[in-house]
Design a protein around this motif. Structure first.
Motif, PDB file in Angstrom:
ATOM      1  N   MET A   1     -29.372  -7.217  41.744  1.00  0.00           N
ATOM      2  CA  MET A   1     -28.902  -6.601  42.963  1.00  0.00           C
ATOM      3  C   MET A   1     -27.409  -6.896  43.090  1.00  0.00           C
ATOM      4  N   GLY A   2     -26.612  -5.855  43.273  1.00  0.00           N
ATOM      5  CA  GLY A   2     -25.176  -6.025  43.355  1.00  0.00           C
ATOM      6  C   GLY A   2     -24.739  -6.694  44.647  1.00  0.00           C
ATOM      7  N   LYS A   3     -23.525  -7.267  44.586  1.00  0.00           N
ATOM      8  CA  LYS A   3     -23.007  -7.957  45.766  1.00  0.00           C
ATOM      9  C   LYS A   3     -22.821  -7.004  46.936  1.00  0.00           C
ATOM     10  N   LEU A   4     -22.365  -5.795  46.656  1.00  0.00           N
ATOM     11  CA  LEU A   4     -22.160  -4.821  47.728  1.00  0.00           C
ATOM     12  C   LEU A   4     -23.486  -4.454  48.392  1.00  0.00           C
ATOM     13  N   ALA A   5     -24.506  -4.227  47.584  1.00  0.00           N
ATOM     14  CA  ALA A   5     -25.826  -3.889  48.136  1.00  0.00           C
ATOM     15  C   ALA A   5     -26.381  -5.047  48.955  1.00  0.00           C
ATOM     16  N   MET A   6     -26.189  -6.270  48.474  1.00  0.00           N
ATOM     17  CA  MET A   6     -26.691  -7.430  49.201  1.00  0.00           C
ATOM     18  C   MET A   6     -25.966  -7.603  50.535  1.00  0.00           C
ATOM     19  N   ARG A   7     -24.660  -7.406  50.515  1.00  0.00           N
ATOM     20  CA  ARG A   7     -23.896  -7.514  51.766  1.00  0.00           C
ATOM     21  C   ARG A   7     -24.296  -6.419  52.747  1.00  0.00           C
ATOM     22  N   ALA A   8     -24.502  -5.208  52.228  1.00  0.00           N
ATOM     23  CA  ALA A   8     -24.913  -4.102  53.099  1.00  0.00           C
ATOM     24  C   ALA A   8     -26.283  -4.384  53.709  1.00  0.00           C
ATOM     25  N   LEU A   9     -27.210  -4.870  52.892  1.00  0.00           N
ATOM     26  CA  LEU A   9     -28.544  -5.191  53.401  1.00  0.00           C
ATOM     27  C   LEU A   9     -28.470  -6.281  54.454  1.00  0.00           C
ATOM     28  N   ARG A  10     -27.681  -7.306  54.203  1.00  0.00           N
ATOM     29  CA  ARG A  10     -27.560  -8.385  55.185  1.00  0.00           C
ATOM     30  C   ARG A  10     -26.917  -7.885  56.478  1.00  0.00           C
ATOM     31  N   ALA A  11     -25.951  -6.982  56.366  1.00  0.00           N
ATOM     32  CA  ALA A  11     -25.332  -6.421  57.570  1.00  0.00           C
ATOM     33  C   ALA A  11     -26.366  -5.647  58.377  1.00  0.00           C
ATOM     34  N   VAL A  12     -27.189  -4.876  57.694  1.00  0.00           N
ATOM     35  CA  VAL A  12     -28.250  -4.126  58.390  1.00  0.00           C
ATOM     36  C   VAL A  12     -29.240  -5.096  59.037  1.00  0.00           C
ATOM     37  N   LEU A  13     -29.620  -6.147  58.323  1.00  0.00           N
ATOM     38  CA  LEU A  13     -30.556  -7.124  58.882  1.00  0.00           C
ATOM     39  C   LEU A  13     -29.988  -7.780  60.132  1.00  0.00           C
ATOM     40  N   VAL A  14     -28.704  -8.121  60.107  1.00  0.00           N
ATOM     41  CA  VAL A  14     -28.070  -8.744  61.270  1.00  0.00           C
ATOM     42  C   VAL A  14     -28.042  -7.762  62.446  1.00  0.00           C
ATOM     43  N   MET A  15     -27.706  -6.496  62.176  1.00  0.00           N
ATOM     44  CA  MET A  15     -27.665  -5.508  63.259  1.00  0.00           C
ATOM     45  C   MET A  15     -29.047  -5.287  63.870  1.00  0.00           C
ATOM     46  N   VAL A  16     -30.062  -5.195  63.028  1.00  0.00           N
ATOM     47  CA  VAL A  16     -31.428  -4.998  63.544  1.00  0.00           C
ATOM     48  C   VAL A  16     -31.879  -6.234  64.319  1.00  0.00           C
ATOM     49  N   LEU A  17     -31.549  -7.422  63.820  1.00  0.00           N
ATOM     50  CA  LEU A  17     -31.902  -8.647  64.536  1.00  0.00           C
ATOM     51  C   LEU A  17     -31.217  -8.677  65.905  1.00  0.00           C
ATOM     52  N   ALA A  18     -29.944  -8.333  65.953  1.00  0.00           N
ATOM     53  CA  ALA A  18     -29.231  -8.294  67.238  1.00  0.00           C
ATOM     54  C   ALA A  18     -29.870  -7.267  68.173  1.00  0.00           C
TER      55      ALA A  18
END
Length: 161
Positions: A1-18
């Motif tokens: 899994m690329g760094k960009l994909a991982m960062r994007a996924l984590r950003a989405v997870l943080v937004m959904v959690l918020a």
């Protein structure tokens, strides 16, 4: 899994959690300040919403941990099962909560019972997602078993050489 994909996924997870925390806060505030007017059973629906957001949050935490394991290269281990099981449990909890929403909403749908049937179908579909993740868990189990076997064979080969 690329760094960009991982960062994007984590950003989405943080937004959904918020977003889920925001919805929970609104529901708690509504429980405390907004009385029911009798047209809908608001209190049970608000409590179910708070619990539903908690199940989403549990799944998000488990997915975050799995992404961390992918980044570290440790996802094919027995430790990953705990998080996959957490995702499955959260999805099943969400389905059960959806069935509760369906049951609370059903008396108001006597004139149009098709809505209740459709809502029940959505609950079954949510359970179907849990079954898909269960199949993916079985694939993970096979991959872990093969990884263990490959490590054992590599150790034997190292002894021979």
């Amino acid at each position: 899994m690329g760094k960009l994909a991982m960062r994007a996924l984590r950003a989405v997870l943080v937004m959904v959690l918020a977003g889920t925390v925001f919805v929970q806060a609104l529901m708690v505030w509504a429980l405390a300040t907004d009385p029911e007017d009798g047209s809908l059973p608001l209190t049970p629906l608000r409590v179910i919403t708070i619990l539903g957001m908690a199940s989403v949050q549990a799944a998000l935490v488990c997915v975050w941990r799995l992404v961390t394991m992918v980044r570290r290269g440790t996802v094919f281990s027995h430790a990953a099962f705990r998080y996959v099981d957490g995702v499955i449990g959260a999805i099943v909890a969400a389905a059960l909560l959806w069935f509760a929403v369906t049951a609370v909403n059903a008396p108001g749908q006597r004139d149009d019972p098709g809505v209740t049937v459709i809502m029940g179908g959505v609950g079954v579909a949510i359970l179907g997602v849990a079954l898909i993740v269960l199949v993916l868990r079985m694939l993970l189990a096979q991959a872990v078993a093969r990884d263990v076997e490959a490590a054992r064979m590599q150790a034997e080969l190292d002894e021979v050489i």
